[in-house]
Design a protein around this motif. Structure first.
Motif, PDB file in Angstrom:
ATOM      1  N   TYR A   1      39.876  39.806  35.778  1.00  0.00           N
ATOM      2  CA  TYR A   1      40.200  40.573  34.820  1.00  0.00           C
ATOM      3  C   TYR A   1      39.875  39.962  33.454  1.00  0.00           C
ATOM      4  O   TYR A   1      39.484  40.716  32.489  1.00  0.00           O
ATOM      5  CB  TYR A   1      41.671  40.736  34.632  1.00  0.00           C
ATOM      6  CG  TYR A   1      42.607  39.608  33.902  1.00  0.00           C
ATOM      7  CD1 TYR A   1      43.051  39.750  32.818  1.00  0.00           C
ATOM      8  CD2 TYR A   1      42.706  38.359  34.791  1.00  0.00           C
ATOM      9  CE1 TYR A   1      43.997  38.843  32.485  1.00  0.00           C
ATOM     10  CE2 TYR A   1      43.231  37.417  34.336  1.00  0.00           C
ATOM     11  CZ  TYR A   1      43.941  37.623  32.948  1.00  0.00           C
ATOM     12  OH  TYR A   1      44.493  36.414  32.593  1.00  0.00           O
TER      13      TYR A   1
ATOM     14  N   SER B   1      52.215  42.861  29.352  1.00  0.00           N
ATOM     15  CA  SER B   1      51.407  42.679  30.420  1.00  0.00           C
ATOM     16  C   SER B   1      50.207  41.887  29.944  1.00  0.00           C
ATOM     17  O   SER B   1      50.045  41.855  28.973  1.00  0.00           O
ATOM     18  CB  SER B   1      51.179  43.841  31.645  1.00  0.00           C
ATOM     19  OG  SER B   1      50.426  44.985  30.374  1.00  0.00           O
TER      20      SER B   1
ATOM     21  N   GLU C   1      50.381  41.493  40.493  1.00  0.00           N
ATOM     22  CA  GLU C   1      50.506  43.004  39.961  1.00  0.00           C
ATOM     23  C   GLU C   1      51.315  43.763  40.187  1.00  0.00           C
ATOM     24  O   GLU C   1      52.089  43.673  41.291  1.00  0.00           O
ATOM     25  CB  GLU C   1      49.048  43.456  40.957  1.00  0.00           C
ATOM     26  CG  GLU C   1      48.563  44.723  40.505  1.00  0.00           C
ATOM     27  CD  GLU C   1      47.462  45.067  41.528  1.00  0.00           C
ATOM     28  OE1 GLU C   1      46.409  44.185  41.609  1.00  0.00           O
ATOM     29  OE2 GLU C   1      47.287  46.266  42.142  1.00  0.00           O
TER      30      GLU C   1
ATOM     31  N   ALA D   1      48.132  53.461  37.659  1.00  0.00           N
ATOM     32  CA  ALA D   1      47.838  52.243  36.763  1.00  0.00           C
ATOM     33  C   ALA D   1      48.342  50.774  37.569  1.00  0.00           C
ATOM     34  O   ALA D   1      49.055  51.063  38.375  1.00  0.00           O
ATOM     35  CB  ALA D   1      48.457  52.294  35.339  1.00  0.00           C
TER      36      ALA D   1
ATOM     37  N   GLY E   1      50.869  47.284  27.276  1.00  0.00           N
ATOM     38  CA  GLY E   1      50.330  45.966  27.034  1.00  0.00           C
ATOM     39  C   GLY E   1      51.097  44.848  26.382  1.00  0.00           C
ATOM     40  O   GLY E   1      50.771  43.746  26.435  1.00  0.00           O
TER      41      GLY E   1
ATOM     42  N   PRO F   1      45.183  43.779  27.629  1.00  0.00           N
ATOM     43  CA  PRO F   1      45.930  44.890  27.810  1.00  0.00           C
ATOM     44  C   PRO F   1      45.279  46.025  27.202  1.00  0.00           C
ATOM     45  O   PRO F   1      45.343  47.194  27.674  1.00  0.00           O
ATOM     46  CB  PRO F   1      47.354  44.523  27.335  1.00  0.00           C
ATOM     47  CG  PRO F   1      47.347  43.074  27.272  1.00  0.00           C
ATOM     48  CD  PRO F   1      45.962  42.590  27.167  1.00  0.00           C
TER      49      PRO F   1
ATOM     50  N   PHE G   1      48.908  46.842  36.560  1.00  0.00           N
ATOM     51  CA  PHE G   1      49.367  45.886  35.374  1.00  0.00           C
ATOM     52  C   PHE G   1      49.232  44.377  36.040  1.00  0.00           C
ATOM     53  O   PHE G   1      49.869  44.110  37.098  1.00  0.00           O
ATOM     54  CB  PHE G   1      50.793  46.173  34.816  1.00  0.00           C
ATOM     55  CG  PHE G   1      50.610  47.481  34.072  1.00  0.00           C
ATOM     56  CD1 PHE G   1      50.172  47.672  32.680  1.00  0.00           C
ATOM     57  CD2 PHE G   1      50.942  48.766  34.638  1.00  0.00           C
ATOM     58  CE1 PHE G   1      50.304  48.650  32.078  1.00  0.00           C
ATOM     59  CE2 PHE G   1      50.960  50.019  34.321  1.00  0.00           C
ATOM     60  CZ  PHE G   1      50.620  50.037  32.853  1.00  0.00           C
TER      61      PHE G   1
ATOM     62  N   SER H   1      45.450  45.771  32.287  1.00  0.00           N
ATOM     63  CA  SER H   1      45.816  46.895  32.851  1.00  0.00           C
ATOM     64  C   SER H   1      44.797  47.598  33.299  1.00  0.00           C
ATOM     65  O   SER H   1      43.478  47.406  32.750  1.00  0.00           O
ATOM     66  CB  SER H   1      46.749  47.788  32.069  1.00  0.00           C
ATOM     67  OG  SER H   1      45.906  48.106  30.965  1.00  0.00           O
ATOM     68  N   ARG H   2      44.676  48.279  34.481  1.00  0.00           N
ATOM     69  CA  ARG H   2      43.835  49.253  35.136  1.00  0.00           C
ATOM     70  C   ARG H   2      44.149  50.543  35.701  1.00  0.00           C
ATOM     71  O   ARG H   2      45.222  50.514  35.945  1.00  0.00           O
ATOM     72  CB  ARG H   2      43.098  48.459  36.494  1.00  0.00           C
ATOM     73  CG  ARG H   2      42.845  46.805  36.336  1.00  0.00           C
ATOM     74  CD  ARG H   2      41.596  46.518  35.850  1.00  0.00           C
ATOM     75  NE  ARG H   2      40.586  46.913  36.574  1.00  0.00           N
ATOM     76  CZ  ARG H   2      39.415  47.124  36.063  1.00  0.00           C
ATOM     77  NH1 ARG H   2      39.120  47.113  34.882  1.00  0.00           N
ATOM     78  NH2 ARG H   2      38.198  47.533  36.806  1.00  0.00           N
TER      79      ARG H   2
ATOM     80  N   LEU I   1      49.867  52.904  28.260  1.00  0.00           N
ATOM     81  CA  LEU I   1      49.063  51.680  28.712  1.00  0.00           C
ATOM     82  C   LEU I   1      49.055  50.818  27.392  1.00  0.00           C
ATOM     83  O   LEU I   1      49.265  49.390  27.787  1.00  0.00           O
ATOM     84  CB  LEU I   1      47.597  51.976  28.860  1.00  0.00           C
ATOM     85  CG  LEU I   1      47.262  52.618  30.368  1.00  0.00           C
ATOM     86  CD1 LEU I   1      45.638  52.635  30.432  1.00  0.00           C
ATOM     87  CD2 LEU I   1      47.839  52.050  31.523  1.00  0.00           C
TER      88      LEU I   1
END
Lengths: 214, 128
Positions: free
Chosen positions: B56, A147, A117, A164, A144, B72, A166, A150-151, A140
């Motif tokens: 996730y 990664s 992370e 954020a 993407g 993502p 990742f 993502s959060r 984000l």
């Protein structure tokens, strides 16, 4: 210093798959028992150190120690991190926790295998808030490509507009950093802070409860 | 070269640690944590049970993204708007000093924020 063996418990930092010996040459949360050990059940292990049998306070020193140990383990292992402050009275109790949560721990270890992370926070320069509402989803989306997931967490602190996390393949760290550098050039009105690698705090959430026989 | 990127290597800052270690990862409820220090699981026959698991991949499934590679994009514009609105509402709540109440149970992780916002403020005092 005389140690009272009766009063020792075990503090749990995280859970790893059983395998090669740990390389955690750092001090645990209690300096009297610095050694980081593993307690095994089936093919998973709890990463622990000895602590007194009393609740551990959320001090700066303890919080940083928790993270330091997980980070050291993370260097060559996949670790599912415990939230701060979990300890048990005995080795047998730690093993009991491992047995009880085995399915969840094993699934999480499988999914997080070989992943790290990273945190990315965005801050505005001075008062220039314009456009940040649109920038965050764009950032984000762009990251993407480098990664797996993502959060977004709630921003905190002065000027923070994005908080954020990742999930990135271990082998993809350089690619992620490249993506972050591109982002920082594309959004000159924002200042970025990258952190990590972290164990996957933001991508695993396992809640455990105590159930007593009725 | 733009200098607006600050990469943090080495040790993590306390606030970033706090942002993660209090309620993320494997979480055992606070009172259970206290109980664990006081009781002997084996002799009182108490069991730890899994209350929930989210990873996730499950997150991605929950909002309709298909394979892992689509993860993502999990945070779509709509979710972001919802999150932003929720964050604003929570900030207002915290400002009004009712941080400990009012978070809809088990909503998005942001909803759990109020419960832990007081923690960072408490820590420096304890640390002294």
């Amino acid at each position: 210093m005389k140690k009272n063996t009766q009063a020792q418990g075990f503090y749990i930092y995280g859970i790893v798959r059983a395998g090669a010996p740990l390389h955690a040459d750092c001090c645990g949360v209690d300096k009297r028992w610095p050694r980081i050990e593993e307690i095994r059940s089936d093919d998973i292990c709890a990463v622990v150190s000895r602590v007194p049998r009393e609740p551990i306070a959320a001090t700066r020193e303890h919080l940083l120690a928790h993270e330091r140990v997980n980070r050291a383990v993370l260097a060559d292992r996949t670790v599912i991190p415990m939230a701060f402050g979990t300890q048990c009275r005995s080795r047998e109790d730690v093993a009991q926790v491992l047995r009880s949560g085995y399915d969840a721990f094993s699934e999480a270890l499988e999914q997080m295998n070989g992943k790290l992370e990273f945190g990315l926070q965005g801050y505005r320069h001075g008062d220039t808030a314009a456009g940040t509402d649109r920038a965050v989803p764009e950032i984000l989306r762009q990251l993407g490509d480098v990664s797996l997931a993502s959060r977004l967490n709630a921003p905190f602190g002065p000027g923070m507009v994005m908080n954020a996390a990742f999930l990135v393949q271990r082998s993809g760290e350089a690619g992620f950093d490249h993506g972050v550098r591109e982002i920082s050039q594309r959004y000159p009105d924002l200042m970025f802070k990258r952190s990590g690698p972290w164990p996957p705090y933001n991508f695993v959430r396992i809640r455990l409860q105590l159930e007593r026989p009725s | 070269m733009n200098s607006s990127l600050d990469a943090v290597h080495g040790g993590h800052s306390l606030v970033d640690v706090l942002d993660r270690v209090l309620d993320k990862g494997i979480v055992i409820d606070a009172w259970v944590r206290v109980a664990l220090v006081g009781i002997d699981l084996v002799t009182v026959e108490a069991r730890i049970v899994i209350a929930s698991i989210d990873t996730y991949i499950r997150y991605a499934k929950a909002i309709g993204a298909m394979p892992m590679s689509a993860a993502p994009r999990a945070a779509g514009p709509r979710e972001l708007e919802e999150l932003a609105a929720e964050n604003a509402a929570l900030r207002a709540l915290v400002k009004d000093g009712i941080a400990a109440q009012g978070a809809p149970a088990r909503r998005a992780r942001a909803a759990r924020r109020p419960a832990r916002i007081p923690a960072p403020a408490r820590t420096p005092r304890e640390a002294q």
